[in-house]
Design a protein around this motif. Structure first.
Motif, PDB file in Angstrom:
ATOM      1  N   LEU A  88       0.411  -1.390  -0.199  1.00 41.89           N
ATOM      2  CA  LEU A  88      -0.125  -0.122  -0.014  1.00 41.89           C
ATOM      3  C   LEU A  88       0.637   1.221  -0.420  1.00 41.89           C
ATOM      4  CD1 LEU A  88      -2.664  -0.904   2.455  1.00 41.89           C
ATOM      5  CD2 LEU A  88      -2.876  -0.388  -0.198  1.00 41.89           C
ATOM      6  N   ARG A  89       1.667   1.196   0.858  1.00 45.02           N
ATOM      7  CA  ARG A  89       2.825   2.622   1.077  1.00 45.02           C
ATOM      8  C   ARG A  89       3.936   2.721  -0.303  1.00 45.02           C
ATOM      9  NH1 ARG A  89       8.970   1.761   3.637  1.00 45.02           N
ATOM     10  NH2 ARG A  89       8.816   0.419   2.045  1.00 45.02           N
ATOM     11  N   ASP A  90       4.062   1.445  -0.967  1.00 42.54           N
ATOM     12  CA  ASP A  90       4.664   1.586  -2.073  1.00 42.54           C
ATOM     13  C   ASP A  90       3.912   1.761  -3.091  1.00 42.54           C
ATOM     14  OD1 ASP A  90       6.760   0.852  -0.476  1.00 42.54           O
ATOM     15  OD2 ASP A  90       7.142  -1.246  -1.713  1.00 42.54           O
ATOM     16  N   ALA A  91       2.279   1.380  -2.997  1.00 41.47           N
ATOM     17  CA  ALA A  91       1.653   2.234  -3.805  1.00 41.47           C
ATOM     18  C   ALA A  91       0.828   3.375  -4.113  1.00 41.47           C
ATOM     19  CB  ALA A  91      -0.045   1.400  -3.874  1.00 41.47           C
ATOM     20  N   GLY A  92       1.725   4.325  -2.911  1.00 42.32           N
ATOM     21  CA  GLY A  92       1.759   5.594  -2.573  1.00 42.32           C
ATOM     22  C   GLY A  92       0.719   6.180  -1.857  1.00 42.32           C
ATOM     23  N   GLU A  93       0.155   4.878  -1.500  1.00 44.88           N
ATOM     24  CA  GLU A  93      -1.728   5.478  -0.433  1.00 44.88           C
ATOM     25  C   GLU A  93      -1.136   5.783   0.978  1.00 44.88           C
ATOM     26  OE1 GLU A  93      -4.749   3.904  -0.600  1.00 44.88           O
ATOM     27  OE2 GLU A  93      -4.670   3.114  -2.363  1.00 44.88           O
ATOM     28  N   PRO A  94      -2.157   7.171   0.629  1.00 44.36           N
ATOM     29  CA  PRO A  94      -1.764   8.182   2.069  1.00 44.36           C
ATOM     30  C   PRO A  94      -2.399   7.678   2.932  1.00 44.36           C
ATOM     31  CG  PRO A  94      -2.926   9.311   0.338  1.00 44.36           C
ATOM     32  CD  PRO A  94      -2.805   8.019  -0.008  1.00 44.36           C
ATOM     33  N   PHE A  95      -1.913   7.845   4.238  1.00 46.98           N
ATOM     34  CA  PHE A  95      -2.233   7.790   5.597  1.00 46.98           C
ATOM     35  C   PHE A  95      -2.237   8.302   6.783  1.00 46.98           C
ATOM     36  CE2 PHE A  95      -2.901   3.376   3.296  1.00 46.98           C
ATOM     37  CZ  PHE A  95      -4.447   2.872   4.156  1.00 46.98           C
ATOM     38  N   ASP A  96      -2.831   8.726   7.748  1.00 48.13           N
ATOM     39  CA  ASP A  96      -2.510   9.613   8.522  1.00 48.13           C
ATOM     40  C   ASP A  96      -2.001   8.840  10.013  1.00 48.13           C
ATOM     41  OD1 ASP A  96      -3.084  12.018   7.518  1.00 48.13           O
ATOM     42  OD2 ASP A  96      -5.267  11.057   7.931  1.00 48.13           O
ATOM     43  N   LEU A  97      -2.127   7.844  10.342  1.00 53.24           N
ATOM     44  CA  LEU A  97      -1.880   7.723  11.271  1.00 53.24           C
ATOM     45  C   LEU A  97      -2.049   5.294  11.143  1.00 53.24           C
ATOM     46  CD1 LEU A  97      -1.923   7.628  14.722  1.00 53.24           C
ATOM     47  CD2 LEU A  97      -3.470   5.677  13.915  1.00 53.24           C
ATOM     48  N   ILE A  98      -1.094   4.465  11.739  1.00 49.97           N
ATOM     49  CA  ILE A  98      -0.731   3.538  11.513  1.00 49.97           C
ATOM     50  C   ILE A  98      -0.900   3.003  12.814  1.00 49.97           C
ATOM     51  CG2 ILE A  98       0.212   1.314  10.778  1.00 49.97           C
ATOM     52  CD1 ILE A  98       1.550   3.272   8.396  1.00 49.97           C
ATOM     53  N   LEU A  99      -1.906   1.233  13.078  1.00 53.04           N
ATOM     54  CA  LEU A  99      -1.569   0.404  14.039  1.00 53.04           C
ATOM     55  C   LEU A  99      -1.499  -0.661  13.818  1.00 53.04           C
ATOM     56  CD1 LEU A  99      -5.236   1.563  14.558  1.00 53.04           C
ATOM     57  CD2 LEU A  99      -3.276   1.642  16.937  1.00 53.04           C
ATOM     58  N   SER A 100      -0.417  -0.984  14.090  1.00 54.30           N
ATOM     59  CA  SER A 100       0.330  -2.175  14.067  1.00 54.30           C
ATOM     60  C   SER A 100       0.249  -3.454  15.165  1.00 54.30           C
ATOM     61  CB  SER A 100       1.384  -1.984  12.689  1.00 54.30           C
ATOM     62  OG  SER A 100       1.243  -3.920  13.278  1.00 54.30           O
TER      63      SER A 100
END
Lengths: 145, 821
Positions: free
Chosen positions: B735-747
Motif C-alpha cells: 500500500l505504501r509503495d502504491a503511494g496510499e496516504p495515511f495519517d496514522l498506522i496501528l500495527s
C-alpha cells in the motif's frame, strides 16, 4: 334451525355459524406477511397462538374501515388453522330458520357470492351468511383479488 | 376381553421393540443363547395371551414359531439361514397382525398357512426346497444393551400426548421468560435480575429435561436397516456388510420419524447403485463384500449422520451428460464443472444416474425428494464421492424441531427469523466490511474467499423495501449456496416454532412462525424456498483445491466458547484475551461492599457476571474467565466453558447489549462475541462516557487476525476515521509503495512472516510513511517487549482490548500530527 353470530361490515350485516367461532377479540398487533394476498392482513399473537388475520373488507372489495371504527377479530378454525376475521363490530347470536334463507341473488357482487352461503331475511333487513370455508379456499390463494 | 386387549397390544408392542434389537443380533449369531431366549419369550408370551383373548390367527403363527425356537433353544436343531429367515418372517407377521388389531380391534383376514407349514417343516428338521441364500447380516455392533430388561423396571410408560402437553407448557414458559428478559432490558431496572436469572436457568434446565423425555436413540430409525440390507443382498446377489455406529445418539422422536424414510431410501440406493457386483469388485482388486456404513454423532444442537459406501462412486461423466441433456448446464459449463458441482446435481429432480431403473431403488423417488425431506426438517445434506472408491453423504439435522435457535434479521420495516442451522457465516459488505458486492450480469454476487456467491436481496424478493442492505447471511445447503442480503441483524432467539396457515405456507418462502419475546409474531424464512428466487444464474466456481488454498491462507482465531447467565445461547471471546480459566470453590468467594471478590494469586479479583450483578452459587464451584490488563483484572463468572474452536470470524457488529461486540457464526451457531473492554473498563471499572468522536483522517490497521481487523475497523470507522486494513506486513508495505496516504498506522506485533518490529523498521527506514505516527497493538502478554518496540520505531503501545484507550491514543496522536504539520 341454525345459530349465527352477527357482525357488521360497513352497513352490511353478516353472519357466521356460531359453531365455527372460537373467540372474539380486539384486533391486536398484526405482523404483515410480505407476498401474501392483499386480504391477508398478517399474523397476530392470540394468547400464545398464531392467528392469520383476514381483512374481510379487502376480501369483499370494500373500502378500508372509516376512522373511529375499532375493529374486532372473530377467530375461526378452518382445516386446523386459526384465522381471525377482521370486522367492524360484532353484535349478537341469532336463531335462523331454514325457511328464512334465500339463495344469493345473481345480482350480488361476485366477490360476495364466492363466500356467501345464503341471504337471511330478518325484520331489520337482510343478512348475508358467510361460508368461512370459502373465504380461505386454497384455489383462491392464487387468484387473490 | 375388552379390558385385556389394549394391555396385550401395548405389551406386545413393547416386546416387539425389544426384540427388534435382539433380531439384529440373532441374524448375526443365530446360536446366541441369550438372544434366542429373549425372542422365544416374546413369542411364548404372545401365544399364551392369544388363548385368553381369542386371537386364533396370531395364536397359530406364534405357536409354530415357538415350537421352532424351542427346539433351537434346547439344542435339538442348529440354526441356519432358512431358520433365520422364517423366524424373521414369523415375527413380522406377528407385528402386522397386532398392528391391525390395534387399528381395527380385530384380527385381519389372511392365511398364514404357508408360513406355518415352513415353520413346522423346519421344526421337524427338514430343509426347505427353495433354500434361501446364506444370510448376510451386519457386521457392525449395534450395541443393544444387555440389561434392557432391568432398565425397563426403572422406567414408566407415559402417553405421548402427555409429553406433548408438557412440551407445549415448557414452550410457553420459554416465551414468557423471553418476554420478561425483554421487559427488563427495556426498563433497565436491575431489581429483578437475580430471581430472573435463576428462573431463566431453571427454565433452561426444565426445557432440557422435557426435551430429553422426547428423545429416542436414533437406532429406532435404523433398526430395520439390517433386514433391508439383508433382503437386498439376497435380491441383488451382492454381499453387503452394514456397519452401524452411534445408534445410541438421541434425537427428538418427531425427527426420528421424519429421518426414517430418507435413510432407508439412501441405504437402498447405496446397495443398489453404489456397490458393485462381487465379481466387478474382485476385478478391481476390492474385497467382494461391499460395505455400507452409517454413523451418527451429536454435535451441539444437531446430529450429523454419515452414510458411506465403498462402491463405484458417482459417475461424473454420466452426470455431465445428464446435466446437458436436461438443460441444466451448457456443454461448455458441464465440461468445466468441478466434481463437487456435478455431485451436487444428484439432488436436482430427475437426475438419477442409474443406467436402468430397478425395483429396489427406482421407485420414482430420487435424491431430490430425500433432500427436500431433510430440508423440511431444517437439515442439510451434502455429498462427496471419488470414482472407484465410494460415495459419502453427510446429513445434518437439528435434535428437535420444537424449539430452534434462530437469527432475527431486519429488512425495511420488517423482521424475520432465519434458522441458525441454515446460516454458515455472517459477512458485512461495503464500507464496513471490506467485502464488495459485484454484478455478474443482472445477478449481484459476493466474492468470498475466491468464490462467487450469488446474492438475494431479501427486501426485493419480499417487496418490503430496505435500501441499506449490507449484511449477508451465507446460506449453505445441499444443492445451493447463496447469500441473503438484509439491512440489520438483531440477535438470536430460541423460537418455539408454530406451523403457518395454509394460505401462507403456499407462498413457499415461510417455513413457520413464532412468537417473539416482545409478543409480536415473526415469520420464519424458508431458505430453500427463497433459493428458488435466485433464478438460474450460472455461477463460476474456482477449482476446489484453489478454494481450499484460500481457506488455508486465511488466519483463524482461537475462540473460547462459553455459556453464562443461565442463557442457553453460546458466547465467545478471543482466547488471546483470556489470561486463564479459574475453577473457584464457592466458599472462597467473599463479599466486599456491593461486589464479590476472590483471592487469586495474591490479589483480590472482582467477580462479574454478563448481565446481572454477580451472585455466587449456593455450593459447589464457580468457573470464571480471568481477564487481565495492565491495571484491571476481573473474573467473569460463566456457567460452563463449552469449547475452544479455531474459527474464521466474520464479526457482525450489531448488538444493543453494550457488553456484546456483535455476533459471529462459530461452529455453525450464531454466537455472541463479548466485549472484554466493556466488562473491564466501563461497566465495572467506573470509567465511563462514550469515546470522544475522532477528528477524521485515514488510519491503516495491520493485523493478521481477522477478528481484530473486524473489531477495530468498525470501531474507528464509527469514531470518524477512514479505515483501511491489511492482513500482513507485505500487504501494508505494498500500500505504501502504491503511494496510499495515511495519517496514522496501528500495527499488531506478533504476525506470521514479517512481524510488527520488521514493519516498524521498514517504515522508519524510508518512504512516504517515515513520519507517520505508528501505534503498536499488543496483547497483554506482549507488554514486556515494549522497549524493543519503541526501539524499532513504534511511538506508543496500546492493548487491543482496551478500546477506550485505543481511541483516545489515536485521537491524541492525530492532533499532535495536525499541530506538527
Amino acid at each position: 334451525m341454525t345459530q349465527l353470530v352477527t357482525m357488521m361490515l360497513g352497513d352490511t350485516e353478516i353472519g357466521i355459524d356460531v359453531g365455527t367461532v372460537e373467540d372474539v377479540v380486539r384486533l391486536g398487533r398484526v405482523t404483515r406477511v410480505p407476498l401474501a394476498a392483499p386480504w391477508i392482513a398478517g399474523v397476530m399473537n392470540l394468547r400464545g397462538h398464531v392467528v392469520t388475520a383476514i381483512d374481510l373488507r379487502t376480501r369483499l372489495g370494500m373500502p378500508p374501515a372509516p376512522q373511529g371504527v375499532r375493529p374486532k377479530c372473530v377467530v375461526v378454525s378452518i382445516g386446523g388453522d386459526s384465522f381471525g376475521l377482521i370486522v367492524d363490530a360484532v353484535d349478537e347470536v341469532i336463531n335462523v330458520d331454514a325457511a328464512d334463507c334465500r339463495r344469493c341473488p345473481a345480482t350480488l357482487d361476485e366477490r360476495w357470492r364466492q363466500v356467501s352461503s345464503c341471504i337471511v331475511q330478518r325484520e331489520g333487513g337482510l343478512l348475508v351468511e358467510l361460508d368461512i370455508g370459502k373465504i380461505i379456499t386454497p384455489d383462491r390463494f392464487f387468484m387473490a383479488a | 376381553m375388552d379390558d385385556l386387549l389394549p394391555e396385550f397390544l401395548s405389551e406386545t408392542a413393547e416386546n416387539l421393540q425389544i426384540v427388534a434389537n435382539e433380531l439384529v443380533r440373532f441374524e448375526r449369531d443365530p446360536s446366541d443363547a441369550e438372544v434366542l431366549a429373549n425372542i422365544f419369550r416374546l413369542v411364548h408370551t404372545v401365544k399364551g395371551s392369544c388363548g385368553f383373548i381369542a386371537l386364533p390367527r396370531l395364536e397359530r403363527v406364534a405357536h409354530a414359531a415357538e415350537t421352532l425356537l424351542g427346539k433351537l433353544r434346547d439344542g435339538e436343531l442348529q440354526a441356519n439361514a432358512a431358520i433365520v429367515t422364517e423366524t424373521l418372517a414369523a415375527i413380522d407377521t406377528i407385528r402386522q397382525i397386532t398392528h391391525s388389531i390395534g387399528v381395527d380391534g380385530k384380527e385381519p383376514e389372511g392365511d398364514d398357512g404357508k408360513l406355518i407349514e415352513r415353520l413346522d417343516r423346519l421344526s421337524r428338521g427338514e430343509t426347505l426346497c427353495a433354500p434361501n441364500p446364506e444370510a448376510t447380516g451386519n457386521a457392525g455392533d449395534i450395541g443393544a444393551s444387555r440389561d434392557e430388561g432391568s432398565m425397563a423396571n426403572q422406567s414408566i410408560r407415559v402417553s405421548v400426548t402427555l409429553l406433548e402437553e408438557l412440551m407445549t407448557s415448557v414452550s410457553e414458559l420459554v416465551l414468557t421468560r423471553n418476554q420478561l428478559i425483554q421487559e427488563r432490558r427495556a426498563t433497565g431496572s436491575t431489581d429483578l435480575d437475580l430471581p430472573l436469572q435463576r428462573l431463566s436457568a431453571q427454565i433452561s434446565r426444565l426445557q432440557d429435561s422435557v426435551m430429553r423425555t422426547r428423545m429416542q436413540p436414533i437406532s429406532g430409525a435404523w433398526n430395520l436397516l439390517p433386514r433391508i440390507v439383508r433382503q437386498l443382498s439376497v435380491d441383488l446377489g451382492k454381499e453387503i456388510d452394514l456397519e452401524l455406529e452411534g445408534g445410541d445418539t438421541e434425537l427428538d422422536r418427531q425427527m426420528l420419524e421424519l429421518i426414517k424414510d430418507p435413510l432407508a431410501h439412501m441405504v437402498r440406493n447405496a446397495a443398489d447403485h453404489g456397490l458393485e457386483a462381487p465379481a466387478d469388485r474382485s476385478a478391481q482388486g476390492k474385497s467382494p463384500r461391499g460395505t455400507i456404513r452409517l454413523t451418527a454423532v451429536q454435535e451441539g444442537g444437531h446430529i450429523t449422520l454419515t452414510l458411506s459406501d465403498d462402491g463405484r462412486g458417482l459417475n461424473f461423466g454420466r452426470l455431465r451428460e445428464k446435466a446437458v441433456e436436461r438443460g441444466q448446464m451448457s456443454p461448455a459449463e458441464a465440461a468445466a464443472a468441478t466434481e463437487a458441482q456435478l455431485a451436487r446435481l444428484i439432488f436436482a429432480p430427475g437426475m438419477s444416474t442409474a443406467a436402468e431403473i430397478t425395483q429396489i431403488s427406482g421407485r420414482g423417488v430420487g435424491m431430490d425428494v430425500v433432500r427436500a425431506n431433510i430440508e423440511r426438517m431444517s437439515g442439510t445434506i451434502e455429498v462427496d464421492s471419488s470414482p472407484g472408491k465410494g460415495t459419502r453423504f453427510s446429513i445434518r439435522v437439528p435434535l428437535t424441531l420444537a424449539i430452534m435457535p434462530a437469527l432475527i434479521v431486519g429488512v425495511g420495516e420488517a423482521r424475520f427469523a432465519v434458522p441458525q442451522m441454515a446460516v454458515a457465516e455472517l459477512v458485512r459488505t461495503g464500507d464496513h466490511g471490506g467485502h464488495r458486492i459485484e454484478m455478474a450480469g443482472p445477478v449481484p454476487v459476493l466474492r468470498l474467499r475466491g468464490r462467487l456467491l450469488p446474492l438475494l436481496h431479501l427486501g426485493e424478493v419480499l417487496q418490503t423495501g430496505g435500501t441499506d442492505s449490507d449484511h449477508v447471511l451465507v446460506i449453505r445447503g445441499g444443492g445451493t449456496q447463496f447469500g441473503i442480503l438484509v439491512d440489520t441483524i438483531f440477535d438470536t432467539e430460541e423460537l418455539v416454532i408454530k406451523p403457518v396457515s395454509r394460505p401462507l405456507s403456499a407462498l413457499g418462502v415461510y417455513s413457520g412462525n413464532a412468537i417473539l419475546g416482545d409478543g409480536e409474531v415473526i415469520m420464519i424464512l424458508d431458505v430453500t424456498g427463497l433459493a428458488e428466487h435466485l433464478g438460474d444464474s450460472a455461477i463460476e466456481e474456482p477449482e476446489e483445491d484453489e478454494e481450499e488454498a484460500c481457506e488455508a491462507a486465511l488466519a483463524k482465531d482461537a475462540m473460547l466458547v462459553f455459556r453464562a447467565g443461565g442463557q442457553p445461547h453460546p458466547r465467545a471471546v478471543p482466547l488471546a484475551l483470556v489470561s486463564r480459566i479459574e475453577d473457584i470453590e464457592h466458599d472462597r468467594i467473599e463479599r466486599s461492599g456491593r461486589d464479590h471478590v476472590v483471592q487469586l494469586r495474591e490479589s483480590l479479583v472482582r467477580l462479574v457476571d454478563m448481565a446481572a450483578p454477580y451472585a455466587p452459587p449456593d455450593g459447589g464451584r464457580q468457573t470464571a474467565l480471568v481477564f487481565a490488563s495492565r491495571d484491571e483484572t476481573v473474573a467473569l463468572a460463566v456457567d460452563e466453558v463449552v469449547d475452544i474452536v479455531d474459527a474464521h470470524l466474520a464479526l457482525d457488529m450489531t448488538s444493543d447489549d453494550p457488553a456484546v461486540l456483535g455476533s459471529a457464526v462459530i461452529d455453525g451457531q450464531a454466537t455472541e462475541v463479548i466485549d472484554v473492554s466493556y466488562l473491564l473498563y466501563e461497566r465495572y471499572g467506573g470509567r465511563s462516557g462514550p469515546p470522544r468522536a475522532g477528528k477524521g483522517g485515514r488510519v491503516l490497521i495491520v493485523d493478521d487476525s481477522p477478528f481484530f481487523r473486524n473489531m477495530l475497523t468498525p470501531l474507528l470507522d464509527r469514531a470518524g476515521y477512514d479505515v483501511t486494513s491489511a492482513a500482513s506486513v507485505d500487504e501494508a508495505l505494498s500500500l505504501r509503495d502504491a503511494g496510499e496516504p495515511f495519517d496514522l498506522i496501528l500495527s499488531d506485533i506478533e504476525m506470521p512472516g514479517k512481524n510488527g518490529m520488521d514493519f516498524a523498521r521498514a517504515i522508519r527506514a524510508g518512504g512516504e510513511w517515515t513520519k507517520l505516527p505508528l501505534l503498536a497493538l499488543s496483547s497483554p502478554a506482549e507488554q514486556d517487549d515494549m522497549d524493543a518496540g519503541l526501539l524499532a520505531g513504534f511511538d506508543r503501545y496500546v492493548t487491543k482490548l482496551d478500546r477506550r484507550r485505543l481511541l483516545a491514543l489515536v485521537d491524541s496522536s492525530m492532533s499532535r500530527k495536525d499541530k506538527a504539520a
